[in-house]
Write a protein that holds these residues in place. Sequence first.
Motif, PDB file in Angstrom:
ATOM      1  N   THR A   6      72.822  26.721  -7.473  1.00  0.00           N
ATOM      2  CA  THR A   6      71.410  27.083  -7.545  1.00  0.00           C
ATOM      3  C   THR A   6      70.619  26.039  -8.315  1.00  0.00           C
ATOM      4  O   THR A   6      71.163  25.283  -9.123  1.00  0.00           O
ATOM      5  CB  THR A   6      71.238  28.448  -8.226  1.00  0.00           C
ATOM      6  OG1 THR A   6      71.794  28.385  -9.519  1.00  0.00           O
ATOM      7  CG2 THR A   6      71.907  29.546  -7.436  1.00  0.00           C
ATOM      8  N   THR A   7      69.326  26.020  -8.080  1.00  0.00           N
ATOM      9  CA  THR A   7      68.426  25.106  -8.773  1.00  0.00           C
ATOM     10  C   THR A   7      68.282  25.558 -10.222  1.00  0.00           C
ATOM     11  O   THR A   7      67.951  26.705 -10.493  1.00  0.00           O
ATOM     12  CB  THR A   7      67.048  25.097  -8.087  1.00  0.00           C
ATOM     13  OG1 THR A   7      67.229  24.707  -6.726  1.00  0.00           O
ATOM     14  CG2 THR A   7      66.097  24.141  -8.776  1.00  0.00           C
ATOM     15  N   LEU A   8      68.541  24.657 -11.147  1.00  0.00           N
ATOM     16  CA  LEU A   8      68.465  24.978 -12.571  1.00  0.00           C
ATOM     17  C   LEU A   8      67.206  24.427 -13.225  1.00  0.00           C
ATOM     18  O   LEU A   8      66.796  24.904 -14.282  1.00  0.00           O
ATOM     19  CB  LEU A   8      69.702  24.430 -13.296  1.00  0.00           C
ATOM     20  CG  LEU A   8      71.044  25.004 -12.842  1.00  0.00           C
ATOM     21  CD1 LEU A   8      72.182  24.330 -13.597  1.00  0.00           C
ATOM     22  CD2 LEU A   8      71.086  26.504 -13.009  1.00  0.00           C
ATOM     23  N   ALA A  15      67.712  26.579 -18.396  1.00  0.00           N
ATOM     24  CA  ALA A  15      69.108  26.789 -18.007  1.00  0.00           C
ATOM     25  C   ALA A  15      70.007  26.749 -19.234  1.00  0.00           C
ATOM     26  O   ALA A  15      69.843  25.896 -20.107  1.00  0.00           O
ATOM     27  CB  ALA A  15      69.542  25.731 -17.002  1.00  0.00           C
ATOM     28  N   THR A  16      70.944  27.657 -19.273  1.00  0.00           N
ATOM     29  CA  THR A  16      71.884  27.715 -20.391  1.00  0.00           C
ATOM     30  C   THR A  16      73.057  26.781 -20.119  1.00  0.00           C
ATOM     31  O   THR A  16      73.285  26.360 -18.981  1.00  0.00           O
ATOM     32  CB  THR A  16      72.427  29.146 -20.579  1.00  0.00           C
ATOM     33  OG1 THR A  16      73.197  29.487 -19.415  1.00  0.00           O
ATOM     34  CG2 THR A  16      71.315  30.152 -20.780  1.00  0.00           C
ATOM     35  N   ALA A  22      78.669  26.282 -14.857  1.00  0.00           N
ATOM     36  CA  ALA A  22      79.025  26.987 -13.626  1.00  0.00           C
ATOM     37  C   ALA A  22      78.642  26.159 -12.401  1.00  0.00           C
ATOM     38  O   ALA A  22      79.398  26.076 -11.426  1.00  0.00           O
ATOM     39  CB  ALA A  22      78.348  28.350 -13.579  1.00  0.00           C
ATOM     40  N   ALA A  23      77.479  25.511 -12.443  1.00  0.00           N
ATOM     41  CA  ALA A  23      77.056  24.657 -11.326  1.00  0.00           C
ATOM     42  C   ALA A  23      77.982  23.446 -11.206  1.00  0.00           C
ATOM     43  O   ALA A  23      78.373  23.053 -10.099  1.00  0.00           O
ATOM     44  CB  ALA A  23      75.613  24.217 -11.523  1.00  0.00           C
ATOM     45  N   ALA A  24      78.352  22.857 -12.346  1.00  0.00           N
ATOM     46  CA  ALA A  24      79.251  21.701 -12.330  1.00  0.00           C
ATOM     47  C   ALA A  24      80.615  22.090 -11.772  1.00  0.00           C
ATOM     48  O   ALA A  24      81.210  21.375 -10.955  1.00  0.00           O
ATOM     49  CB  ALA A  24      79.402  21.131 -13.745  1.00  0.00           C
ATOM     50  N   ARG A  25      81.106  23.254 -12.183  1.00  0.00           N
ATOM     51  CA  ARG A  25      82.404  23.738 -11.713  1.00  0.00           C
ATOM     52  C   ARG A  25      82.371  23.969 -10.195  1.00  0.00           C
ATOM     53  O   ARG A  25      83.300  23.611  -9.482  1.00  0.00           O
ATOM     54  CB  ARG A  25      82.763  25.018 -12.460  1.00  0.00           C
ATOM     55  CG  ARG A  25      84.152  25.523 -12.233  1.00  0.00           C
ATOM     56  CD  ARG A  25      84.509  26.607 -13.244  1.00  0.00           C
ATOM     57  NE  ARG A  25      84.513  26.114 -14.613  1.00  0.00           N
ATOM     58  CZ  ARG A  25      85.502  25.411 -15.151  1.00  0.00           C
ATOM     59  NH1 ARG A  25      86.572  25.140 -14.452  1.00  0.00           N
ATOM     60  NH2 ARG A  25      85.429  24.980 -16.389  1.00  0.00           N
ATOM     61  N   THR A  72      64.812  31.342  -6.287  1.00  0.00           N
ATOM     62  CA  THR A  72      65.882  32.332  -6.425  1.00  0.00           C
ATOM     63  C   THR A  72      66.352  32.417  -7.869  1.00  0.00           C
ATOM     64  O   THR A  72      66.290  31.445  -8.613  1.00  0.00           O
ATOM     65  CB  THR A  72      67.088  31.982  -5.533  1.00  0.00           C
ATOM     66  OG1 THR A  72      67.576  30.696  -5.914  1.00  0.00           O
ATOM     67  CG2 THR A  72      66.707  31.966  -4.068  1.00  0.00           C
ATOM     68  N   VAL A  73      66.817  33.577  -8.237  1.00  0.00           N
ATOM     69  CA  VAL A  73      67.359  33.794  -9.577  1.00  0.00           C
ATOM     70  C   VAL A  73      68.805  33.317  -9.586  1.00  0.00           C
ATOM     71  O   VAL A  73      69.587  33.691  -8.714  1.00  0.00           O
ATOM     72  CB  VAL A  73      67.301  35.298  -9.942  1.00  0.00           C
ATOM     73  CG1 VAL A  73      67.940  35.552 -11.288  1.00  0.00           C
ATOM     74  CG2 VAL A  73      65.864  35.786  -9.926  1.00  0.00           C
TER      75      VAL A  73
END
Length: 93
Positions: A6-8, A15-16, A22-25, A72-73
């Motif tokens: 998702t777009t952070l 973004a936390t 999570a995005a990197a993973r 999007t969330v």
Amino acid sequence: MCRNITTLRGLQPAATGEEIEAAARQYVRKVTGVQSLSDATREPFEAAVAEITAITARLLEQLPERRQPPATVPPLRRPEVRARIAAKALRQP
């Protein structure tokens, strides 16, 4: 490339670290095809996740603010996903 990332950029609040990791993973899973870690894949996989997490965090800090938040969330902000993660953590020893 990966519809699940998702777009952070532009999230309020920002973004936390957990969302960035999570995005990197997800990215590393997609490009490597590794879905479950073995002794042979764990170290290089986790090193790649750490590097991409750091690069992404730096990138998000350096980019200018977005005019509009993402449409999007992110999954980690959705209550049903948070509940699933919490339930999984309780089941693990």
